[in-house]
Design an enzyme around this catalytic site. Structure first.
Site, PDB file in Angstrom:
ATOM      1  CG  HIS A  76      -5.492   1.760   5.550  1.00  0.00           C
ATOM      2  ND1 HIS A  76      -5.691   2.282   6.389  1.00  0.00           N
ATOM      3  CD2 HIS A  76      -4.039   0.078   5.190  1.00  0.00           C
ATOM      4  CE1 HIS A  76      -4.194   1.858   6.569  1.00  0.00           C
ATOM      5  NE2 HIS A  76      -3.689   0.938   5.894  1.00  0.00           N
TER       6      HIS A  76
ATOM      7  CG  ASN B 235      -1.745   1.781   0.926  1.00  0.00           C
ATOM      8  OD1 ASN B 235      -1.534   2.129   0.173  1.00  0.00           O
ATOM      9  ND2 ASN B 235      -2.402   1.457   2.565  1.00  0.00           N
TER      10      ASN B 235
END
Length: 251
Positions: free
Chosen positions: A95, A10
């Site tokens: 997230h 990420n």
């Protein structure tokens, strides 16, 4: 059942320049990566298509977020249908930064997950507790509450395109990391939860990956745990050591 090891990178709101983005792609294109590990990287939206077009084909690309609607007056958003049309196969949803900084509730995350799956995307669904919640002994309660919203909207078949990412919020970007035993305990309990509310078969086949200051130094021990099926890597995905993390099972 053997679950394929999964490593996601990420990038968050990085890198700052196209030149730096090209350098990251070059590193991955030239690296020797474990062919048995599924590798996915999530650049910022601006870079999704250029990365998709320049990156080796055995490394997949993910968006970092998507909306619950297919199209419409939602300034600044990207829809799962647009991602699918652009050839982006994965999206990260839920997230902790989306939950804490942008106010996304588990219900919102579940709606986005349902929409992404309906559009034909695969989802990396993030869950995890804060330090206060861990110290209060509420880790598993929090994880199950976050998952429950998704469980309510997903069919058993949807879990084959869903990777669960356990990310203890207190370990993200802090340099702190859950011990291998701490991480394994949560992963095992999460698998038991999926077995009870979905099915034992889904629990056995669903990949549950760990994210929380994963580095080349700690990835080997974490990768040996029975219920840790890979990693979602943050800061280290911007460094050469990301290759070492991808190769954690083969090194």
């Amino acid at each position: 059942m053997t679950r394929q090891f999964f490593v996601g990178g990420n990038f968050k709101m990085n890198p700052a320049t196209r030149e730096a983005k090209r350098a990251l792609v070059k590193t991955l294109n030239e690296a020797n990566l474990d062919p048995q590990t599924e590798v996915v990287v999530a650049p910022p939206s601006l870079y999704l298509i250029p990365v998709l077009e320049s990156l080796r084909k055995d490394v997949k690309v993910a968006a970092q977020n998507s909306h619950a609607k297919t199209q419409g007056a939602f300034t600044g958003e990207v829809s799962p249908a647009q991602l699918k049309d652009a050839g982006i196969p994965y999206v990260i949803l839920g997230h902790s930064e989306r939950r804490t900084l942008f106010g996304e509730t588990s219900a919102i995350v579940a709606e986005k997950t349902r929409a992404a799956l309906d559009a034909g995307l695969s989802v990396i669904l993030c869950v995890g507790e804060t330090l206060a919640e861990r110290e209060a002994g509420r880790t598993q309660q929090v994880v199950e509450e976050q998952l429950q919203a998704a469980v309510a909207l997903l069919s058993p078949g949807d879990w084959s395109r869903t990777v669960v990412a356990y990310e203890p919020v207190w370990a993200i970007g802090t340099g702190k990391v859950a011990t291998a035993a701490q991480a394994q305990e949560v992963h095992a309990d999460t698998r038991k939860y999926l077995a009870s509310v979905v099915s034992p078969a889904v629990a056995e086949s669903t990949r549950i990956i760990y994210g929380g200051s994963v580095t080349a130094a700690n990835c080997k021990e974490l990768s040996t745990q029975a219920d840790i099926d890979g990693f979602l890597v943050g800061g280290a995905s911007l460094k050469p050591e990301f290759v070492n993390i991808v190769n954690a099972k083969s090194a």
